[in-house]
Design a protein around this motif. Structure first.
Motif, PDB file in Angstrom:
ATOM      1  N   LEU A 115      23.842   2.562  10.756  1.00  0.00           N
ATOM      2  CA  LEU A 115      22.492   2.569  11.311  1.00  0.00           C
ATOM      3  C   LEU A 115      21.517   1.759  10.469  1.00  0.00           C
ATOM      4  O   LEU A 115      20.638   1.071  11.000  1.00  0.00           O
ATOM      5  N   LEU A 116      21.651   1.838   9.161  1.00  0.00           N
ATOM      6  CA  LEU A 116      20.635   1.297   8.259  1.00  0.00           C
ATOM      7  C   LEU A 116      21.079   0.051   7.510  1.00  0.00           C
ATOM      8  O   LEU A 116      20.421  -0.360   6.555  1.00  0.00           O
ATOM      9  N   ASP A 117      22.172  -0.551   7.930  1.00  0.00           N
ATOM     10  CA  ASP A 117      22.598  -1.808   7.320  1.00  0.00           C
ATOM     11  C   ASP A 117      21.489  -2.843   7.486  1.00  0.00           C
ATOM     12  O   ASP A 117      21.010  -3.090   8.588  1.00  0.00           O
ATOM     13  N   GLY A 118      21.061  -3.432   6.378  1.00  0.00           N
ATOM     14  CA  GLY A 118      19.980  -4.414   6.434  1.00  0.00           C
ATOM     15  C   GLY A 118      18.607  -3.821   6.208  1.00  0.00           C
ATOM     16  O   GLY A 118      17.589  -4.521   6.344  1.00  0.00           O
ATOM     17  N   ALA A 119      18.536  -2.532   5.866  1.00  0.00           N
ATOM     18  CA  ALA A 119      17.250  -1.880   5.631  1.00  0.00           C
ATOM     19  C   ALA A 119      16.510  -2.545   4.473  1.00  0.00           C
ATOM     20  O   ALA A 119      17.120  -3.034   3.515  1.00  0.00           O
ATOM     21  N   ASN A 120      15.181  -2.527   4.570  1.00  0.00           N
ATOM     22  CA  ASN A 120      14.334  -3.137   3.535  1.00  0.00           C
ATOM     23  C   ASN A 120      13.175  -2.187   3.235  1.00  0.00           C
ATOM     24  O   ASN A 120      12.029  -2.443   3.609  1.00  0.00           O
ATOM     25  N   PRO A 121      13.453  -1.075   2.554  1.00  0.00           N
ATOM     26  CA  PRO A 121      12.398  -0.091   2.313  1.00  0.00           C
ATOM     27  C   PRO A 121      11.363  -0.579   1.318  1.00  0.00           C
ATOM     28  O   PRO A 121      11.635  -1.478   0.502  1.00  0.00           O
ATOM     29  N   ALA A 122      10.178   0.021   1.383  1.00  0.00           N
ATOM     30  CA  ALA A 122       9.150  -0.218   0.379  1.00  0.00           C
ATOM     31  C   ALA A 122       9.408   0.684  -0.827  1.00  0.00           C
ATOM     32  O   ALA A 122      10.310   1.525  -0.817  1.00  0.00           O
ATOM     33  N   ARG A 123       8.587   0.499  -1.855  1.00  0.00           N
ATOM     34  CA  ARG A 123       8.795   1.237  -3.096  1.00  0.00           C
ATOM     35  C   ARG A 123       8.796   2.757  -2.883  1.00  0.00           C
ATOM     36  O   ARG A 123       9.639   3.467  -3.420  1.00  0.00           O
ATOM     37  N   ASP A 124       7.858   3.256  -2.088  1.00  0.00           N
ATOM     38  CA  ASP A 124       7.710   4.706  -1.989  1.00  0.00           C
ATOM     39  C   ASP A 124       8.298   5.317  -0.720  1.00  0.00           C
ATOM     40  O   ASP A 124       8.024   6.466  -0.400  1.00  0.00           O
ATOM     41  N   ASN A 125       9.125   4.567   0.032  1.00  0.00           N
ATOM     42  CA  ASN A 125       9.836   5.208   1.148  1.00  0.00           C
ATOM     43  C   ASN A 125      11.336   4.949   1.111  1.00  0.00           C
ATOM     44  O   ASN A 125      12.040   5.199   2.097  1.00  0.00           O
ATOM     45  N   ALA A 126      11.847   4.481  -0.018  1.00  0.00           N
ATOM     46  CA  ALA A 126      13.291   4.260  -0.142  1.00  0.00           C
ATOM     47  C   ALA A 126      14.068   5.563  -0.041  1.00  0.00           C
ATOM     48  O   ALA A 126      15.260   5.548   0.305  1.00  0.00           O
ATOM     49  N   PHE A 127      13.392   6.684  -0.308  1.00  0.00           N
ATOM     50  CA  PHE A 127      14.056   7.987  -0.177  1.00  0.00           C
ATOM     51  C   PHE A 127      14.560   8.230   1.239  1.00  0.00           C
ATOM     52  O   PHE A 127      15.451   9.063   1.454  1.00  0.00           O
ATOM     53  N   LYS A 128      14.010   7.518   2.223  1.00  0.00           N
ATOM     54  CA  LYS A 128      14.441   7.726   3.611  1.00  0.00           C
ATOM     55  C   LYS A 128      15.906   7.347   3.823  1.00  0.00           C
ATOM     56  O   LYS A 128      16.560   7.888   4.718  1.00  0.00           O
ATOM     57  N   LEU A 129      16.413   6.427   3.018  1.00  0.00           N
ATOM     58  CA  LEU A 129      17.821   6.053   3.147  1.00  0.00           C
ATOM     59  C   LEU A 129      18.711   7.271   2.930  1.00  0.00           C
ATOM     60  O   LEU A 129      19.629   7.543   3.717  1.00  0.00           O
ATOM     61  N   GLY A 164       0.824  -1.199   0.000  1.00  0.00           N
ATOM     62  CA  GLY A 164       0.000   0.000   0.000  1.00  0.00           C
ATOM     63  C   GLY A 164       0.861   1.253   0.000  1.00  0.00           C
ATOM     64  O   GLY A 164       2.017   1.239  -0.424  1.00  0.00           O
ATOM     65  N   ILE A 165       0.283   2.336   0.519  1.00  0.00           N
ATOM     66  CA  ILE A 165       1.002   3.609   0.594  1.00  0.00           C
ATOM     67  C   ILE A 165       1.895   3.573   1.838  1.00  0.00           C
ATOM     68  O   ILE A 165       1.402   3.524   2.962  1.00  0.00           O
ATOM     69  N   ALA A 166       3.197   3.613   1.627  1.00  0.00           N
ATOM     70  CA  ALA A 166       4.141   3.392   2.724  1.00  0.00           C
ATOM     71  C   ALA A 166       5.105   4.556   2.912  1.00  0.00           C
ATOM     72  O   ALA A 166       6.125   4.395   3.579  1.00  0.00           O
ATOM     73  N   ARG A 167       4.796   5.715   2.370  1.00  0.00           N
ATOM     74  CA  ARG A 167       5.718   6.850   2.432  1.00  0.00           C
ATOM     75  C   ARG A 167       6.195   7.135   3.857  1.00  0.00           C
ATOM     76  O   ARG A 167       7.365   7.389   4.101  1.00  0.00           O
ATOM     77  N   GLN A 168       5.291   7.074   4.836  1.00  0.00           N
ATOM     78  CA  GLN A 168       5.623   7.421   6.213  1.00  0.00           C
ATOM     79  C   GLN A 168       6.243   6.260   6.983  1.00  0.00           C
ATOM     80  O   GLN A 168       6.696   6.461   8.109  1.00  0.00           O
ATOM     81  N   LEU A 169       6.282   5.063   6.407  1.00  0.00           N
ATOM     82  CA  LEU A 169       6.461   3.872   7.231  1.00  0.00           C
ATOM     83  C   LEU A 169       7.909   3.392   7.316  1.00  0.00           C
ATOM     84  O   LEU A 169       8.829   4.008   6.804  1.00  0.00           O
ATOM     85  N   ALA A 170       8.090   2.270   8.010  1.00  0.00           N
ATOM     86  CA  ALA A 170       9.417   1.819   8.420  1.00  0.00           C
ATOM     87  C   ALA A 170      10.228   1.275   7.257  1.00  0.00           C
ATOM     88  O   ALA A 170       9.686   0.706   6.301  1.00  0.00           O
ATOM     89  N   ILE A 171      11.541   1.424   7.381  1.00  0.00           N
ATOM     90  CA  ILE A 171      12.471   0.900   6.377  1.00  0.00           C
ATOM     91  C   ILE A 171      13.434  -0.118   6.967  1.00  0.00           C
ATOM     92  O   ILE A 171      14.204  -0.735   6.226  1.00  0.00           O
ATOM     93  N   ILE A 172      13.397  -0.306   8.279  1.00  0.00           N
ATOM     94  CA  ILE A 172      14.312  -1.254   8.915  1.00  0.00           C
ATOM     95  C   ILE A 172      13.629  -1.864  10.139  1.00  0.00           C
ATOM     96  O   ILE A 172      12.754  -1.246  10.764  1.00  0.00           O
ATOM     97  N   GLY A 173      14.001  -3.094  10.459  1.00  0.00           N
ATOM     98  CA  GLY A 173      13.381  -3.783  11.587  1.00  0.00           C
ATOM     99  C   GLY A 173      11.969  -4.242  11.289  1.00  0.00           C
ATOM    100  O   GLY A 173      11.222  -4.591  12.202  1.00  0.00           O
TER     101      GLY A 173
END
Length: 316
Positions: free
Chosen positions: A286-300, A143-152
Motif C-alpha cells: 500500500l505504501l510503497d513510494g511513501a514520502n512522509p514529512a518529519r512529524d508524520n512518519a509514524f503513520k507508516l 509546517g505542522i504535518a502530523r495529520q497530513l498525507a504520506i503518499i501521493g
C-alpha cells in the motif's frame, strides 16, 4: 460571509445547467462543509443552488443485486439502512465513525464524497495555500504535518481527504453516477473520481463545473467479514490519523483501503493480493513510494499496526 444569491433546483438537469451558467456557483444540500468554508471566506460563491427539493433521497435495489444510493440520502439514514448493515457493514461502520450525530443527520452521500481535501493551513487565510490561491505556495510543507498525507503528495500540496465514507466506498468498488449541464450522464468508478494534487491541488475530482452527482451505486455484495478501524487523536469528532476499511474472506483474501494517508481514499489492488500474507506485506504494498514529512512518519508503522489488528480480528 460574502453576499450571494440563491435558488432552489427542481430537476438534476436544471441544477447542473444553472451551475454551469455561473462560474462562481456552488451546489448546497446539507451544507456541513460549504457553510464553514463560506464563514471563513475560504469559499465565496456568488450563487447557491439548493438541491434539497430534488428527489434523490432513496436507496433502491439494482437489477444485478447491488444498491443505488441517492445523492441526498443522509449519512444517518444510510448507516442505519437494514441492507447496508447486513451486506455492506464496512460502509455503515465508516459512516458511524465520522463527525457527530448532528452532522450525520444533515450530511448527504454526495456531499460527504465531495468534502474539500484539506489541512489546517487551507482553513487559515493568513497562510499561503495552493488550494486557495494556485501558485502561492504550501504552508504545510515544512509546517505542522502530523495529520497530513504520506503518499501521493506533491511539492504543491500534502493535504488529506477527510471522508470516512469514501474509504469504505473505495473498498467496495462503488460507482458514482452524474448528470452534466447538457443532460448527458456518466458513471465514474470511485477509483477514478479523485485526483492527486500534482501541480493543480485546487482541482480535487474529475467532475466538470456544473456536473452533479445523482447517485452512488454499490455492486452486488461480496460477503466476507467487514471492518472499519479509525485511529485518531480523540475518541470522537476527529479526522483519522489512519483508517483501514477491510473486507476479509474466509480464505484470507479480500480488499483493503486506507484513509488519512493521501489526498484520496488510498487503495492498490496489489495490496489486496498481499492480504493473505499479513499486515507487513499488505502495508508495504500500500505504501510503497511513501514520502512522509518529519512529524508524520509514524503513520507508516501505524498503518501496519492497524492492519495487524484488523486481520487478527478477522481470523479470530
Amino acid at each position: 460571509m460574502k453576499a450571494f444569491t440563491y435558488e432552489r433546483a427542481h430537476t438534476p438537469e436544471a441544477a447542473a445547467s444553472a451551475a454551469a451558467a455561473n462560474p462562481a456557483a456552488k451546489f448546497i444540500a446539507g451544507g456541513t462543509n460549504l457553510i464553514d468554508l463560506m464563514k471563513l471566506e475560504v469559499e465565496a460563491p456568488t450563487h447557491l443552488i439548493d438541491l434539497n427539493p430534488l428527489k434523490l433521497d432513496t436507496i433502491e435495489a439494482t437489477s444485478d443485486g447491488g444498491l443505488r444510493i441517492g445523492a441526498l440520502v443522509r449519512n444517518t439514514a444510510l448507516a442505519a439502512d437494514r441492507r447496508i448493515r447486513r451486506d455492506y457493514g464496512v460502509l455503515s461502520r465508516a459512516l458511524l465513525a465520522g463527525a457527530s450525530g448532528q452532522l450525520r443527520n444533515r450530511a448527504t452521500t454526495a456531499g460527504n464524497l465531495l468534502q474539500r481535501t484539506r489541512c489546517p493551513y487551507f482553513y487559515d487565510t493568513g497562510q499561503v495555500c495552493n488550494k486557495r490561491e494556485p501558485g502561492s505556495g504550501c504552508s504545510a510543507i515544512g509546517g505542522i504535518a502530523r495529520q497530513l498525507a504520506i503518499i501521493g503528495t506533491s511539492e504543491a500540496c500534502i493535504a488529506t481527504h477527510p471522508s470516512d465514507m469514501a474509504v469504505a466506498m473505495r473498498a467496495l468498488d462503488a460507482t458514482v453516477e452524474t448528470v452534466k449541464p447538457d443532460g448527458a450522464t456518466r458513471a465514474i468508478p470511485i477509483s477514478d473520481l479523485y485526483r492527486l494534487p500534482g501541480t493543480t491541488p485546487q482541482t480535487e475530482t474529475v467532475l466538470e463545473h456544473g456536473e452533479l452527482i445523482t447517485s452512488v451505486v454499490l455492486p452486488k455484495p461480496i460477503g466476507g467479514k467487514q471492518f472499519y478501524r479509525k485511529v485518531r487523536d480523540r475518541a470522537s469528532y476527529a479526522f483519522a490519523l489512519v483508517s483501514v476499511a477491510a473486507i476479509v474472506k474466509q480464505d484470507g483474501t479480500g480488499r483493503v483501503a486506507l484513509g488519512g494517508v493521501a489526498a484520496k481514499p488510498w487503495r492498490r489492488e496489489r495490496a489486496d493480493v498481499a492480504l493473505p500474507r499479513g499486515a507487513r506485506a499488505t502495508a508495504g504494498a500500500l505504501l510503497d513510494g511513501a514520502n512522509p514529512a518529519r512529524d508524520n512518519a509514524f503513520k507508516l508503522q501505524l498503518v501496519e499496526r492497524t492492519l495487524h489488528a484488523v486481520l487478527t480480528e478477522a481470523r479470530a
